[in-house]
Design a protein around this motif. Structure first.
Motif, PDB file in Angstrom:
ATOM      1  N   ASP A 111       0.969  -0.984   0.065  1.00  0.00           N
ATOM      2  CA  ASP A 111      -0.013   0.180  -0.203  1.00  0.00           C
ATOM      3  C   ASP A 111       0.926   1.252   0.003  1.00  0.00           C
ATOM      4  O   ASP A 111       2.140   1.261  -0.036  1.00  0.00           O
ATOM      5  CB  ASP A 111      -0.869  -0.017   1.284  1.00  0.00           C
ATOM      6  CG  ASP A 111      -0.172  -0.055   2.559  1.00  0.00           C
ATOM      7  OD1 ASP A 111       0.639   0.606   2.840  1.00  0.00           O
ATOM      8  OD2 ASP A 111      -0.555  -0.814   3.414  1.00  0.00           O
ATOM      9  N   GLY A 112       0.344   2.422   0.140  1.00  0.00           N
ATOM     10  CA  GLY A 112       0.998   3.717   0.052  1.00  0.00           C
ATOM     11  C   GLY A 112       1.857   3.871   1.045  1.00  0.00           C
ATOM     12  O   GLY A 112       2.690   4.832   0.922  1.00  0.00           O
ATOM     13  N   HIS A 113       1.517   3.255   2.275  1.00  0.00           N
ATOM     14  CA  HIS A 113       2.345   3.435   3.388  1.00  0.00           C
ATOM     15  C   HIS A 113       3.612   2.572   3.603  1.00  0.00           C
ATOM     16  O   HIS A 113       4.383   2.869   4.370  1.00  0.00           O
ATOM     17  CB  HIS A 113       1.615   3.300   4.815  1.00  0.00           C
ATOM     18  CG  HIS A 113       0.387   4.035   4.851  1.00  0.00           C
ATOM     19  ND1 HIS A 113       0.387   5.627   4.943  1.00  0.00           N
ATOM     20  CD2 HIS A 113      -0.969   3.856   4.641  1.00  0.00           C
ATOM     21  CE1 HIS A 113      -0.806   6.142   4.917  1.00  0.00           C
ATOM     22  NE2 HIS A 113      -1.859   5.254   4.532  1.00  0.00           N
ATOM     23  N   ALA A 114       3.744   1.633   2.758  1.00  0.00           N
ATOM     24  CA  ALA A 114       4.987   0.720   2.573  1.00  0.00           C
ATOM     25  C   ALA A 114       6.191   1.434   2.027  1.00  0.00           C
ATOM     26  O   ALA A 114       6.244   2.574   1.371  1.00  0.00           O
ATOM     27  CB  ALA A 114       4.668  -0.488   1.670  1.00  0.00           C
ATOM     28  N   ARG A 116       9.216   2.262  -0.287  1.00  0.00           N
ATOM     29  CA  ARG A 116       9.345   2.348  -1.690  1.00  0.00           C
ATOM     30  C   ARG A 116      10.274   1.369  -2.205  1.00  0.00           C
ATOM     31  O   ARG A 116      11.128   1.746  -2.889  1.00  0.00           O
ATOM     32  CB  ARG A 116       9.582   3.810  -2.021  1.00  0.00           C
ATOM     33  CG  ARG A 116       8.470   4.606  -1.650  1.00  0.00           C
ATOM     34  CD  ARG A 116       8.759   6.097  -2.157  1.00  0.00           C
ATOM     35  NE  ARG A 116       8.770   6.557  -3.286  1.00  0.00           N
ATOM     36  CZ  ARG A 116       7.756   6.819  -4.000  1.00  0.00           C
ATOM     37  NH1 ARG A 116       6.483   6.819  -3.404  1.00  0.00           N
ATOM     38  NH2 ARG A 116       7.787   7.137  -5.245  1.00  0.00           N
TER      39      ARG A 116
END
Length: 346
Positions: free
Chosen positions: A128-131, A133
């Protein structure tokens, strides 16, 4: 002295740089450190049948390793290595862009990568976007089956501790039947055909499951991402029967622990199941169903060590790693092995 299991110094020449067969050993000829509370013993892996007891259950992961590394080119011209972790249910891939044979590299959503015959568009960090990069959801065009594509264009994932590249067969267990792992479920690699026969002849049952291992995090030691798994009904029955008979349930590798614990009730009873697991074991969630664990040796501060502690406790894991360092065991996927038996005092 007990070392904190995640803080130790890998000894000089402590890495296995090639498969044991390339070092003049049999597949099952690596060393095996057997650790019980208060006692550490040094064996060879081919002695496992004599260490375990009739009635014990050995649970193995039959996932086969894919040649999951690709040479790609970024749309800005950079050459990269791409590690493909898995294919998602909607056809997207989970990938890790890296410098050629080096650590991860900077990319962004919308970037396009060009492996042979495809364009991969990076969609978003995974899961998800909180993981962090590091892993990315990527969309291949045209759509293509992952296993067949990698069989044509890929090579096995290899990190810097290896002295060259080795064929895919060296990255497989002898019982691998279900292609899907990006990296070898390596704890089972020393189980040779002859050793499996000896185990069964002694009355030790072998039960299969599948968990497709994704791409590890050798630089940052992140916990594992969601991975697909399948625990068959027959394996669930065998685990529950072993518990009832007070026999050992020995997991061959952290992937087996993750799959079985995903389908374990609070009392340790196991049910069949399949899907994706995001379970992360540790002090907050100890193991419920495993009474023994065969594992390779993990790097300092590796997230896998938290899973080992969830099975065996920090004291026994610390004793194991202190003994392995002192005896100059070899680390990594082609190295030596450990057998943790936390419920058996010396």
């Amino acid at each position: 002295m007990v070392l904190p299991s995640t803080r130790f110094v890998l000894p000089p020449r402590g890495e296995a740089h090639e498969p044991p067969e390339h070092r003049g050993l049999a597949r099952d000829g690596v060393r095996l450190l057997v650790a019980r509370p208060g006692a550490v013993e040094h064996h060879r892996f081919d002695e496992l049948a004599e260490i375990l007891d009739p009635g014990d259950l050995l649970v193995v992961n039959t996932s086969a390793t894919l040649p999951a590394a690709l040479d790609v080119r970024h749309d800005d011209g950079r050459a990269m290595t791409l590690h493909v972790a898995t294919a998602l249910d909607d056809g997207d891939w989970v990938v890790e862009p890296r410098r050629p044979d080096g650590p991860e590299t900077d990319v962004a959503a919308g970037d396009r990568l060009g492996p042979p015959g495809l364009v991969l568009t990076l969609i978003a960090p995974y899961p998800d976007g909180h993981a962090p990069r590091r892993l990315w959801r990527a969309r291949p065009w045209p759509p293509v089956g992952l296993a067949g594509y990698l069989a044509t264009y890929g090579r096995p994932i290899a990190y810097g501790h290896l002295a060259g590249r080795f064929p895919l067969a060296d990255h497989q267990t002898v019982y691998a039947t279900v292609p899907g792992s990006a990296e070898m479920p390596s704890a089972g690699r020393p189980l040779s055909e002859r050793l499996l026969v000896r185990l069964m002849a002694r009355g030790i049952t072998i039960a299969p499951l599948v968990l497709h291992a994704g791409v590890s995090s050798p630089e940052k030691h992140e916990p594992p991402s969601p991975e697909p798994y399948a625990v068959p009904a027959a394996t669930a029955r065998l685990v529950n029967s072993a518990h009832e008979a007070r026999s050992r349930v020995v997991a061959v590798g952290t992937t087996v622990v993750r799959a079985l614990e995903t389908v374990a009730a609070p009392d340790g009873t196991v049910s069949p199941g399949h899907g994706w697991t995001d379970l992360v074991l540790g002090a907050h969630r100890p193991a419920r169903t495993i009474t023994g664990l065969i594992s390779g040796l993990h790097e300092p501060e590796a997230s896998h060590l938290a899973l080992l502690e969830a099975v065996a406790g920090p004291a026994l894991v610390g004793e194991t790693y202190a003994a392995a360092v002192a005896a100059r065991y070899l680390w990594h996927e082609f190295g030596d092995s450990t057998l943790l038996l936390p419920g058996e005092a010396s």
